[in-house]
Design a protein around this motif. Structure first.
Motif, PDB file in Angstrom:
ATOM      1  N   TRP A 330       0.831  -1.211   0.000  1.00  0.00           N
ATOM      2  CA  TRP A 330       0.000   0.000   0.000  1.00  0.00           C
ATOM      3  C   TRP A 330       0.860   1.253   0.000  1.00  0.00           C
ATOM      4  O   TRP A 330       0.518   2.256  -0.629  1.00  0.00           O
ATOM      5  N   LYS A 339      -6.761   1.255  -9.303  1.00  0.00           N
ATOM      6  CA  LYS A 339      -7.289   1.095  -7.951  1.00  0.00           C
ATOM      7  C   LYS A 339      -8.781   1.399  -7.964  1.00  0.00           C
ATOM      8  O   LYS A 339      -9.197   2.497  -8.309  1.00  0.00           O
ATOM      9  N   SER A 347      -4.151  -1.801  -1.444  1.00  0.00           N
ATOM     10  CA  SER A 347      -3.057  -1.534  -2.388  1.00  0.00           C
ATOM     11  C   SER A 347      -3.402  -1.956  -3.809  1.00  0.00           C
ATOM     12  O   SER A 347      -2.759  -1.531  -4.761  1.00  0.00           O
TER      13      SER A 347
END
Length: 460
Positions: A330, A339, A347
């Motif tokens: 992360w 993401k 992460s």
């Protein structure tokens, strides 16, 4: 007696299955029928230690792929010596005197391929799906090896035997294992282009070539040939992410970013070909992630990295350290990683065994694509949904500059130093604090002992 009978029955099933797959792959009519079939489910994977447990094959089979793509490290053919800092044979440190990895003999490589190929659940996969693939370093024969490796000709034959490549295939006559396959009819056709990032590759840092002249010429013809609805480019190493730029000096990863001119040439070739529906798949890194690059051409380029079938960053560590790995993942900056809410971890990196899954809905308007990374139980851990309308060469470029809002264009190497090296800074600050704590503890112990000694010496 019962156990012996079951063992013989199991080997008979494996033998019959392998024979059926071999006969089917060599039958021209069967081969033509497979190529004309509309493909809507494709699975892929990499980094498979033939000697390790492989429970993930059940999930791959349950996905019911029509095509399975190997992306390298299909076996671990080389021999790895353990970490040894001291002793007669030292594999790490400034006084290292023996290599960490050594190549195996032809007989050893062949035995490892046979072991991988005879796995009963993988045999079921081969019976129901077309299996194609390329290689990476460990099945090429030696960790991080390139064109200088002297056993590549022999090992090419062994890989093609593993893939049931016909004896009259052009791949058995060319230098390298690159290949392309097209499935389906016009309008619903999928082209799979598999690159060989080992056979012709110059040493890292040499500013040399990744593919070699002959493969580049072939690749250009493939991209500028008849159009297909979807084109999947398979590379054993990552194309879009540049993890080395943000993890040095702790990790030095092989990728196309280590050959920046070759990477630029790759992106330019895709853009100049005006080919729609192109995206990448890759392996190698022992974790899964999805990346997106918006400034290579008329539409975004996606890359789905799946690694590995058995090898994973968390798989080598005790359970407690899995949380440490996820925290570090992360913290590592990434300008290209996708993401979204489909990620299992914040992460959007998945460090356990995984495989890649591609689902194409040809009936939807526009045609939709689901690109996923799945765990050993077949559950998605990262995914994106896109459509062929988004991946059209005629689209106007909305991310023409790196400063355009919401665009994944800035390379990791261009990040501010304090962001780019924050993992390194964190590690060294942590080590400094640990050292300071040890010094203070030692000082306190010495002071306590001295006070004790002085108090004993005082007269009553």
């Amino acid at each position: 007696m019962g156990s012996e009978l079951r063992r013989w029955r199991w080997w008979c099933i494996v033998f019959v299955g392998m024979l059926a797959v071999t006969l089917a792959s060599s039958d021209p009519e069967v081969k033509q029928e497979q190529q004309q079939q509309t493909v809507s489910r494709i699975a892929f994977g990499s980094c498979n230690n033939q000697s390790a447990p492989q429970p993930i094959w059940d999930a791959v089979v349950d996905f019911h792929p029509q095509v399975f793509i190997w992306l390298g490290d299909n076996i671990y053919g080389d021999t790895k010596h353990p970490f040894k800092l001291f002793g007669r044979e030292r594999t790490i440190g400034p006084w290292k005197n023996v290599p960490r990895f050594v190549p195996s003999s032809e007989q050893e490589m062949e035995a490892k391929y046979k072991k991988a190929k005879s796995h009963p659940v993988y045999t079921r996969l081969r019976q129901n799906a077309k299996v194609v693939g390329t290689w990476d370093d460990h099945d090429y024969g030696l960790n991080n090896a390139g064109k200088e490796f002297d056993r590549k000709v022999t090992n090419q034959k062994l890989l093609l035997d593993f893939l049931d490549e016909p004896q009259d295939s052009p791949r058995r006559k060319q230098a390298g294992v690159y290949a392309s396959y097209t499935y389906g009819s016009a309008g619903r056709d999928v082209k799979i282009v598999l690159l060989d990032a080992r056979y012709h590759r110059d040493p890292v840092g040499s500013c040399g070539t990744m593919l070699g002249d002959s493969q580049w010429s072939w690749f250009e013809k493939e991209l500028k040939g008849p159009p297909t609805a979807i084109t999947i480019i398979g590379s054993s190493v990552q194309v879009i992410p540049n993890h080395t730029a943000i993890t040095l000096p702790f990790f030095d990863m092989e990728s196309w970013t280590r050959y920046p001119k070759e990477r630029d040439r790759l992106f330019k070739l895709i853009a100049d070909s005006k080919r729609s529906g192109v995206f990448f798949i890759s392996g190698d890194v022992h974790f899964g992630e999805i990346s997106r690059y918006d400034c290579a051409g008329d539409y975004p380029l996606y890359e789905v990295t799946s690694s590995g079938i058995t090898q994973s960053v968390e798989g080598t560590l005790p359970d407690f350290f899995h949380y440490v790995v996820r925290f570090v993942a992360w913290l590592v900056p990434s300008t290209m990683r996708v993401k979204n809410k489909n990620c299992r971890y914040k992460s959007c990196i998945y460090g356990q065994p995984n495989f890649g899954a591609i689902e194409i809905n040809w009936e939807s308007q526009p045609v939709s694509l689901k690109l996923e990374i799945r765990d050993k139980n077949g559950r998605p851990v990262s995914a994106i949904n896109t459509s062929l309308s988004e991946l059209q060469a005629s689209n106007s470029q909305t991310c023409a500059t790196e400063k355009a809002a919401g665009c994944n264009c800035t390379p990791e190497s261009s990040l501010p130093w304090i962001v780019r090296y924050r993992i390194t800074i964190l590690v060294f600050v942590s080590l400094a604090l640990l050292l300071l704590a040890l010094v203070l503890l030692l000082y306190a112990v010495i002071k306590f002992l001295r006070q004790g000694i002085c108090s004993k010496r005082k007269p009553d």
